[in-house]
Design an enzyme around this catalytic site. Structure first.
Site, mmCIF file in Angstrom:
data_model
loop_
_atom_site.group_PDB
_atom_site.id
_atom_site.type_symbol
_atom_site.label_atom_id
_atom_site.label_comp_id
_atom_site.label_asym_id
_atom_site.label_seq_id
_atom_site.Cartn_x
_atom_site.Cartn_y
_atom_site.Cartn_z
ATOM 1 N N ASP A 105 -70.953 -70.174 98.501
ATOM 2 C CA ASP A 105 -72.026 -69.317 98.707
ATOM 3 C C ASP A 105 -73.257 -70.006 97.771
ATOM 4 O OD1 ASP A 105 -73.872 -67.401 98.844
ATOM 5 O OD2 ASP A 105 -72.635 -65.883 98.382
ATOM 6 N N TRP B 262 -70.222 -61.110 93.439
ATOM 7 C CA TRP B 262 -71.446 -60.484 94.201
ATOM 8 C C TRP B 262 -70.847 -59.290 94.993
ATOM 9 C CZ3 TRP B 262 -73.948 -61.326 99.293
ATOM 10 C CH2 TRP B 262 -75.199 -60.489 99.442
ATOM 11 N N LYS C 225 -84.074 -66.993 96.407
ATOM 12 C CA LYS C 225 -84.447 -67.134 94.938
ATOM 13 C C LYS C 225 -85.355 -68.370 94.753
ATOM 14 C CE LYS C 225 -81.749 -63.698 94.032
ATOM 15 N NZ LYS C 225 -81.073 -62.768 95.160
#
Length: 426
Positions: free
Chosen positions: A227, A143, A264
């Site tokens: 993460d 990311w 999300k």
């Protein structure tokens, strides 16, 4: 008394020496898409869930709880404790660690953060100050914001890349990853790992490979930094998506940290709900670490926001609502899997050059399609928008556009003569 106009004065600024920083490519591409006047266009850019109509989807369970919060006479807007809403922090722990035992709970320190981004930032700063690592190993690719966060929060920590994506096969370069870490990583280095649904590739290690990564961390004395942005969103099963984190902890020898996001899996993108967890060697170390984290939190944001945390806590701590939320997860993850299969089927029907099985083998919101930058730029002329890396947000596909997207991909691949992941012939 009349007004006397002053002569123009040439002004200078103390900030003229600054260079203009580059804008975020994802949000810039969204603006370009919005300005495109074409009747048919498709955005496969930003990592947000979209329904079959291409619209934002507020989870039914979230809607229900929002109404309950609004009608609750006890609702107020007072400050939270610096470590966050207690009910939320406990619920976040239980979701990630699977209702940890008393012995494990005594080693876990947690606090609420400004979504997963804030959790990564807080973790980067805390580990920089407490462990003074020389290096952090980051997957190639990762990311994009990971790099920026560590540049700002831990500028003295050298960012090293370990191989992750094999462009020839559009799959995990596990041997390259392990070889690099085995030969070059040093004791005390941090290693950044994606708990599930790797962003941007959509490629995760198998459970057997995760075990080997944990073995290497133990042997090399590497410090894992997980993460976890997509728990429950990748497979539809919150326990399955937490497997890697829980396996590392089950070793009993590894201390680690986890940045956890609820953007999300609850669709709470704008509410910025997250948590940061440290699993220390013992209770005393946990308490000391947590005191430092709270100290940093106080200096940076003082108190986290309450609304989104209330929603998450209410759902996770009410069995009936949690069961409904788990069905929402299955709807989201299931639709994305369906769209992967649909895109693959359309490309097969068109006999698009190359092998496209990687699209269905990957998971989560993103696919590293294997399309080149040249092909991606050609797709924009067809009004299909994705990142120049070839990363596509699969949730941008639906039954009305998937065939047209596939035709556009087929067109640019044939025109370029360069097929992603060429099929292996006997």
């Amino acid at each position: 008394m009349g007004y006397t106009r002053e002569e123009p004065v040439e002004r200078t600024s103390l900030f003229n020496h600054l260079e203009t920083m580059p804008g975020d490519p994802i949000f810039g591409l969204m603006t370009q898409y919005a300005k495109d006047p074409a009747e048919f266009k498709a955005s496969l850019t930003i990592g947000v869930y979209r329904d079959e109509e291409g619209k934002p989807w507020v989870l039914p369970t979230v809607k229900k709880v929002e109404k309950m919060i609004a009608e609750d006479a006890a609702t107020n807007h007072e400050y939270l404790p610096m470590e966050g809403l207690p009910a939320f922090v406990k619920a976040a722990q239980d979701l990630l660690f699977g209702n940890p035992s008393a012995a494990l709970s005594s080693r876990i320190g947690s606090l609420q953060t400004i979504s997963g981004t804030g959790a990564v930032h807080l973790g980067a700063r805390f580990l920089n100050d407490s462990l003074h690592p020389k290096r952090i190993w980051v997957s190639d690719p990762t990311w994009g914001n990971h790099h920026a966060i560590f540049d700002i929060a831990a500028p003295e920590v050298e960012q090293k890349l370990y191989p992750y994506y094999d462009a020839e096969t559009c799959s995990l370069n596990f041997s390259g990853m392990m070889k690099t870490l085995e030969e070059e990583a040093q004791a005390g280095d941090l290693i950044l790992l994606h708990a599930c649904a790797h962003n941007p590739t959509g490629i995760d290690p198998t459970k057997e490979q995760w075990k080997q990564i944990a073995d290497l961390c133990e042997k090399k004395k590497l410090f894992p930094f997980f993460d976890s942005a997509y728990q429950g969103f990748a497979s539809g099963d919150v326990d399955e998506d937490a497997w890697a984190v829980r396996h590392f902890i089950s070793r009993g020898t590894l201390e680690l940290v986890v940045a956890q996001s609820f953007s999300k899996n609850f669709g709470l993108y704008g509410q910025r709900v997250g948590a940061f967890h440290i699993v220390a060697g013992d209770e005393q170390a946990r308490d000391k670490a947590l005191s430092h984290l709270i100290y940093l939190q106080r200096a940076e944001i003082s108190n986290p926001p309450v609304y989104g945390a209330r929603i998450v806590a209410w759902i996770l701590q009410t069995p009936e609502l949690k069961a409904e939320w788990e069905q929402d997860l299955l709807i989201m993850s299931g639709r994305i899997k369906t769209m992967r299969a649909a895109l693959y089927a359309e490309l097969q029907k068109l006999q698009t050059p190359g092998s496209w099985e990687h699209i269905v083998n990957q998971n989560g919101m993103f696919s590293y399609t294997g399309l080149s930058e040249k092909q991606v730029l050609a797709l924009r002329k067809e009004h299909i928008y994705l990142l120049t890396s070839g990363r596509a947000s699969i949730s941008g596909l639906n039954r009305d556009n998937v065939a047209l997207v596939a035709k556009a991909i087929d067109k640019v691949v044939r025109a370029s003569g360069d097929a992603p992941a060429p099929a292996i012939t006997a």
